[in-house]
Motif scaffolding. Sequence first.
Motif, PDB file in Angstrom:
ATOM      1  N   MET A  91      41.788  45.145  26.571  1.00 29.95           N
ATOM      2  CA  MET A  91      42.291  43.921  27.201  1.00 29.95           C
ATOM      3  C   MET A  91      41.276  42.805  26.973  1.00 29.95           C
ATOM      4  O   MET A  91      40.149  43.061  26.536  1.00 29.95           O
ATOM      5  N   TRP A  94      38.257  38.107  29.609  1.00 29.38           N
ATOM      6  CA  TRP A  94      38.447  37.304  30.825  1.00 29.38           C
ATOM      7  C   TRP A  94      39.150  38.128  31.911  1.00 29.38           C
ATOM      8  O   TRP A  94      38.891  37.938  33.098  1.00 29.38           O
ATOM      9  N   ARG A  95      40.010  39.059  31.494  1.00 24.62           N
ATOM     10  CA  ARG A  95      40.705  39.888  32.497  1.00 24.62           C
ATOM     11  C   ARG A  95      39.733  40.882  33.141  1.00 24.62           C
ATOM     12  O   ARG A  95      39.773  41.094  34.355  1.00 24.62           O
ATOM     13  N   ARG A  98      37.637  39.033  35.478  1.00 28.82           N
ATOM     14  CA  ARG A  98      38.421  38.728  36.690  1.00 28.82           C
ATOM     15  C   ARG A  98      38.496  39.948  37.606  1.00 28.82           C
ATOM     16  O   ARG A  98      38.464  39.819  38.824  1.00 28.82           O
ATOM     17  N   HIS A  99      38.576  41.147  37.006  1.00 23.52           N
ATOM     18  CA  HIS A  99      38.667  42.380  37.801  1.00 23.52           C
ATOM     19  C   HIS A  99      37.353  42.711  38.506  1.00 23.52           C
ATOM     20  O   HIS A  99      37.314  43.598  39.355  1.00 23.52           O
TER      21      HIS A  99
END
Length: 146
Positions: A91, A94-95, A98-99
């Motif tokens: 993925m 940035w994801r 964010r997590h």
Amino acid sequence: MKVNEVPQERGIMPEDLHEVCYAVDEGGNYVLAESVGWEPKNVANDQAWEVIHAQVADALEKIHAGRQSPLAFHMAINQMNISLLAKYVRMNRWRVKRHLKPDVFKGLKPDMFRRYAEVFGITVEQLMKVPSNATHCFKKVLHPCR
């Protein structure tokens, strides 16, 4: 280095393991010789483990302060950064970043937890838990806690 001069200074390596290095025998031929370690390598390993311990302690401090999710601990204990973890879970960075936010992490779908757990080689239940402090993570250096 001659075979009888191969250093035997035990460091973090367990009793039942040896490393193999090249040495010169009496005939001048290169042969494999066992070693349990040598001082410069032991010092470098000790320093590296101190850095890892500090990174894990820092991650735990941020998690317990509510500034990061348990993902930060598992990244630190597995020596992963955002880019590397993003590649493993396939993925965008940035994801993953964010997590790392506790509120976002809590709202993830079960499939996403499973993907992270698989990368770290743990269960989803283990992914959600973190130890109270880093000391409990390094009782035995070669098998850090999960």
